[in-house]
Design an enzyme around this catalytic site. Sequence first.
Site, PDB file in Angstrom:
ATOM      1  N   HIS A  84      74.578  32.719 -43.401  1.00 40.02           N
ATOM      2  CA  HIS A  84      73.683  32.023 -42.468  1.00 40.02           C
ATOM      3  C   HIS A  84      73.830  30.522 -42.706  1.00 40.02           C
ATOM      4  O   HIS A  84      73.702  30.066 -43.852  1.00 40.02           O
ATOM      5  CB  HIS A  84      72.216  32.360 -42.752  1.00 40.02           C
ATOM      6  CG  HIS A  84      71.817  33.781 -42.503  1.00 40.02           C
ATOM      7  ND1 HIS A  84      71.116  34.178 -41.376  1.00 40.02           N
ATOM      8  CD2 HIS A  84      71.987  34.904 -43.249  1.00 40.02           C
ATOM      9  CE1 HIS A  84      70.881  35.478 -41.449  1.00 40.02           C
ATOM     10  NE2 HIS A  84      71.394  35.951 -42.569  1.00 40.02           N
TER      11      HIS A  84
ATOM     12  N   ASP B 101      72.679  32.938 -34.514  1.00 39.11           N
ATOM     13  CA  ASP B 101      71.778  34.046 -34.865  1.00 39.11           C
ATOM     14  C   ASP B 101      70.790  34.227 -33.711  1.00 39.11           C
ATOM     15  O   ASP B 101      70.211  33.259 -33.213  1.00 39.11           O
ATOM     16  CB  ASP B 101      71.048  33.733 -36.180  1.00 39.11           C
ATOM     17  CG  ASP B 101      70.341  34.955 -36.735  1.00 39.11           C
ATOM     18  OD1 ASP B 101      69.502  35.542 -36.018  1.00 39.11           O
ATOM     19  OD2 ASP B 101      70.618  35.327 -37.891  1.00 39.11           O
ATOM     20  N   ILE B 102      70.607  35.462 -33.302  1.00 35.76           N
ATOM     21  CA  ILE B 102      69.760  35.774 -32.148  1.00 35.76           C
ATOM     22  C   ILE B 102      68.268  35.578 -32.468  1.00 35.76           C
ATOM     23  O   ILE B 102      67.448  35.434 -31.566  1.00 35.76           O
ATOM     24  CB  ILE B 102      70.046  37.222 -31.649  1.00 35.76           C
ATOM     25  CG1 ILE B 102      69.684  37.386 -30.184  1.00 35.76           C
ATOM     26  CG2 ILE B 102      69.378  38.265 -32.508  1.00 35.76           C
ATOM     27  CD1 ILE B 102      70.637  36.753 -29.247  1.00 35.76           C
TER      28      ILE B 102
ATOM     29  N   HIS C 273      77.932  38.278 -44.107  1.00 34.97           N
ATOM     30  CA  HIS C 273      77.745  37.103 -43.249  1.00 34.97           C
ATOM     31  C   HIS C 273      77.033  35.998 -44.001  1.00 34.97           C
ATOM     32  O   HIS C 273      76.224  36.248 -44.883  1.00 34.97           O
ATOM     33  CB  HIS C 273      76.969  37.468 -41.979  1.00 34.97           C
ATOM     34  CG  HIS C 273      75.676  38.185 -42.226  1.00 34.97           C
ATOM     35  ND1 HIS C 273      75.622  39.541 -42.503  1.00 34.97           N
ATOM     36  CD2 HIS C 273      74.401  37.755 -42.261  1.00 34.97           C
ATOM     37  CE1 HIS C 273      74.354  39.904 -42.666  1.00 34.97           C
ATOM     38  NE2 HIS C 273      73.602  38.833 -42.537  1.00 34.97           N
TER      39      HIS C 273
HETATM   40  P1  AMP Z   1      70.495  39.724 -42.916  1.00 34.95           P
HETATM   41  O1  AMP Z   1      71.386  40.946 -42.856  1.00 34.95           O
HETATM   42  O2  AMP Z   1      69.183  39.993 -43.562  1.00 34.95           O
HETATM   43  O3  AMP Z   1      71.192  38.533 -43.508  1.00 34.95           O
HETATM   44  O4  AMP Z   1      70.134  39.335 -41.424  1.00 34.95           O
HETATM   45  C1  AMP Z   1      70.948  39.660 -40.331  1.00 34.95           C
HETATM   46  C2  AMP Z   1      70.831  38.592 -39.274  1.00 34.95           C
HETATM   47  O5  AMP Z   1      71.605  38.979 -38.153  1.00 34.95           O
HETATM   48  C3  AMP Z   1      69.398  38.351 -38.772  1.00 34.95           C
HETATM   49  O6  AMP Z   1      69.076  36.973 -38.932  1.00 34.95           O
HETATM   50  C4  AMP Z   1      69.462  38.753 -37.289  1.00 34.95           C
HETATM   51  O7  AMP Z   1      68.653  37.937 -36.468  1.00 34.95           O
HETATM   52  C5  AMP Z   1      70.929  38.584 -36.977  1.00 34.95           C
HETATM   53  N1  AMP Z   1      71.384  39.429 -35.878  1.00 34.95           N
HETATM   54  C6  AMP Z   1      71.240  40.777 -35.756  1.00 34.95           C
HETATM   55  N2  AMP Z   1      71.795  41.209 -34.604  1.00 34.95           N
HETATM   56  C7  AMP Z   1      72.313  40.109 -33.993  1.00 34.95           C
HETATM   57  C8  AMP Z   1      73.015  39.886 -32.754  1.00 34.95           C
HETATM   58  N3  AMP Z   1      73.297  40.900 -31.916  1.00 34.95           N
HETATM   59  N4  AMP Z   1      73.377  38.616 -32.450  1.00 34.95           N
HETATM   60  C9  AMP Z   1      73.110  37.604 -33.294  1.00 34.95           C
HETATM   61  N5  AMP Z   1      72.455  37.736 -34.463  1.00 34.95           N
HETATM   62  C10 AMP Z   1      72.053  38.975 -34.813  1.00 34.95           C
END
Ligand code: AMP
Length: 132
Positions: free
Chosen positions: A95, A29-30, A93
């Site tokens: 986490h 996760d970024i 996704h």
């Molecule tokens: P959520 O949809 O609330 O579960 O969160 C989406 C997650 O995706 C967040 O923790 C972001 O930091 C992560 N995220 C969004 N864009 C990217 C990316 N390009 N690379 C890695 N992680 C990402």
Amino acid sequence: MASVFSKIINGEIPCYKIAEDEHYFSFLDINPVAEGHTLVIPKKEIDYLFDLDEDTLTGLISFSKKVALGIDKALGCIRTGVIVEGMEVPHAHVHLVPIHFEGQPMGLGRKTEISKERMQEVAELISKAIEL
Ligand code: AMP
């Protein structure tokens, strides 16, 4: 339009890749809430986790387990926690958050600053520790 995660799978957007097989993909996760915070996604782009068909959902959990055990091994954390929210990116996704100490805050809102070099290093450590 393809989700940001589909673009990552297709190599259009860079990522700190952890692992992949025919149906699943994993990367850091970024905006990590802890070092080693990893995402696991199905390659099939479906927004809501519980709209996934049974096989894809159970496969996602099995793949997440392999990644989580790799995180445990690579980082020596006490265990790896699981969070599913999916309010930001419309591509299902999981986490995986390494828990390094008891009482560690687990909310997705907070961010831990980790250098690009360390992100790369952690991704390689986890990647090597995974047995697919
Ligand atoms: P959520 O949809 O609330 O579960 O969160 C989406 C997650 O995706 C967040 O923790 C972001 O930091 C992560 N995220 C969004 N864009 C990217 C990316 N390009 N690379 C890695 N992680 C990402």
